[in-house]
Scaffold this motif. Structure first.
Motif, PDB file in Angstrom:
ATOM      1  N   VAL A 199       0.772  -0.974  -0.421  1.00  0.00           N
ATOM      2  CA  VAL A 199      -0.379   0.153  -0.040  1.00  0.00           C
ATOM      3  C   VAL A 199       0.921   1.186  -0.400  1.00  0.00           C
ATOM      4  CG1 VAL A 199      -1.523   1.173   1.416  1.00  0.00           C
ATOM      5  CG2 VAL A 199      -2.133  -1.476   0.942  1.00  0.00           C
ATOM      6  N   SER A 200       0.628   2.348  -0.618  1.00  0.00           N
ATOM      7  CA  SER A 200       1.700   3.579  -1.232  1.00  0.00           C
ATOM      8  C   SER A 200       0.859   4.571  -0.353  1.00  0.00           C
ATOM      9  CB  SER A 200       2.115   3.747  -2.789  1.00  0.00           C
ATOM     10  OG  SER A 200       0.213   4.009  -3.491  1.00  0.00           O
ATOM     11  N   GLU A 251      -9.957   4.829   0.129  1.00  0.00           N
ATOM     12  CA  GLU A 251      -9.734   4.357  -0.820  1.00  0.00           C
ATOM     13  C   GLU A 251      -7.764   3.247  -0.336  1.00  0.00           C
ATOM     14  OE1 GLU A 251     -10.961   5.072  -5.306  1.00  0.00           O
ATOM     15  OE2 GLU A 251      -9.648   6.036  -4.624  1.00  0.00           O
ATOM     16  N   LEU A 252      -7.747   3.352  -0.323  1.00  0.00           N
ATOM     17  CA  LEU A 252      -6.222   2.280  -0.408  1.00  0.00           C
ATOM     18  C   LEU A 252      -5.860   2.665  -1.934  1.00  0.00           C
ATOM     19  CD1 LEU A 252      -6.059  -0.912   1.900  1.00  0.00           C
ATOM     20  CD2 LEU A 252      -5.611   1.888   2.617  1.00  0.00           C
ATOM     21  N   ILE A 253      -4.742   2.661  -1.787  1.00  0.00           N
ATOM     22  CA  ILE A 253      -3.654   3.016  -3.600  1.00  0.00           C
ATOM     23  C   ILE A 253      -2.871   1.672  -3.390  1.00  0.00           C
ATOM     24  CG2 ILE A 253      -2.628   4.293  -5.117  1.00  0.00           C
ATOM     25  CD1 ILE A 253      -4.302   6.496  -3.937  1.00  0.00           C
ATOM     26  N   PRO A 264     -11.229  -0.162  -1.898  1.00  0.00           N
ATOM     27  CA  PRO A 264     -12.026  -0.053  -1.216  1.00  0.00           C
ATOM     28  C   PRO A 264     -12.306   0.041   0.541  1.00  0.00           C
ATOM     29  CG  PRO A 264     -13.346  -1.703  -1.857  1.00  0.00           C
ATOM     30  CD  PRO A 264     -12.153  -1.181  -1.881  1.00  0.00           C
ATOM     31  N   VAL A 265     -11.514   0.829   1.254  1.00  0.00           N
ATOM     32  CA  VAL A 265     -12.432   0.909   2.395  1.00  0.00           C
ATOM     33  C   VAL A 265     -13.608   1.382   3.148  1.00  0.00           C
ATOM     34  CG1 VAL A 265     -10.623   1.276   4.701  1.00  0.00           C
ATOM     35  CG2 VAL A 265      -9.615   2.040   2.548  1.00  0.00           C
ATOM     36  N   SER A 266     -14.009   0.291   4.256  1.00  0.00           N
ATOM     37  CA  SER A 266     -15.103   1.045   4.682  1.00  0.00           C
ATOM     38  C   SER A 266     -14.600   1.726   5.961  1.00  0.00           C
ATOM     39  CB  SER A 266     -16.173  -0.079   5.289  1.00  0.00           C
ATOM     40  OG  SER A 266     -15.088  -1.008   6.242  1.00  0.00           O
ATOM     41  N   ARG A 267     -16.127   2.467   6.132  1.00  0.00           N
ATOM     42  CA  ARG A 267     -15.932   3.727   7.223  1.00  0.00           C
ATOM     43  C   ARG A 267     -15.783   3.019   8.665  1.00  0.00           C
ATOM     44  NH1 ARG A 267     -21.506   6.125   5.335  1.00  0.00           N
ATOM     45  NH2 ARG A 267     -22.301   4.302   6.180  1.00  0.00           N
TER      46      ARG A 267
END
Length: 236
Positions: free
Chosen positions: A199-200, A206-208, A216-219
């Motif tokens: 993960v950068s 979001e994770l890039i 996606p990252v959930s709340r």
């Protein structure tokens, strides 16, 4: 950790064993040594068990030298770390050709040997553990360190690695249990597990990843993922 030391000089063998033993004691590693006086004697024993975690090879030996031995080993095992010791630096490039872990000049310096062993141990931690997984039409061995992410897919899942994507019969929940405790593997969404090693950035929801993909990252998980991300990189 099972280590083979291939060295035709008994005094040099003793020094290497002593230093690695001191490293193992300091790092609380359990080490088993086997010493061989020649490449040929090692190859004879190696046929009965290719379970070494490290090969320490002298380059200048009678008969087959350490480079020739490394080339034979690499035909069957591309992963085992190889540490060369030698009195001459003219062999350095060939050492890199067989993916040597490190290259130490004689007399072996304890501090430099410790650094090489620490590098090997760190690389092993990054690789993680081996998983044997059931694919659609195959059984596959995967190292957790090579996983980019895993996504849910119906009753199964899809594992994404640097080598491609592989459909699995195991559900995401089953995979999550298998990797529990592996450093860097985090659940970022009900449908995704991610390897924080790749993960950068974490941006908004979001994770890039290093390869440009976005997950996606959930709340409900964003703060936990951020904490795990920071903790993972602080520990490296």
């Amino acid at each position: 950790m099972k280590i083979a030391i291939v060295e035709d000089e008994a005094k040099e063998q003793e020094i290497i064993v002593k230093y690695i033993g001191e490293w193992a004691e300091a790092r609380r590693e359990l080490v088993e040594f086997r010493c061989f006086p020649s490449s040929e004697s090692f190859l004879f024993a190696w046929e009965d068990g290719k379970d070494y975690r490290l090969l320490v090879l002298d380059i200048e030996m009678g008969g087959m030298n350490g480079l020739g031995l490394a080339e034979k080993v690499r035909l069957e095992d591309r992963e085992v770390p190889i540490l060369f010791v030698t009195g001459y630096d003219e062999y350095m490039q060939r050492g890199y050709d067989v993916s040597a872990l490190h290259y130490l000049m004689k007399p072996v310096d304890k501090e430099r040997l410790f650094q090489a062993l620490d590098r090997m141990a760190e690389a092993k931690r990054e690789e993680g553990i081996n998983l044997v997984l059931n694919g659609a039409d195959e059984v596959r061995r995967v190292q957790t360190g090579s996983i980019l992410y895993v996504e849910a897919a119906g009753h199964g899942s899809v594992m994404h690695t640097w080598d491609g994507a592989f459909p699995l019969r195991e559900s995401l929940g089953e995979i999550e249990k298998r990797v529990n405790g592996v450093p860097g593997i985090a659940k970022c969404h009900r449908a995704y597990l991610v390897n924080l090693r790749f993960v950068s950035a974490i941006r908004n929801a979001e994770l890039i990843l290093d390869n440009g993909e976005r997950l996606p990252v959930s709340r409900t998980r964003i703060k936990q993922v951020q904490r795990e991300f920071l903790r993972y990189y602080k520990s490296r």
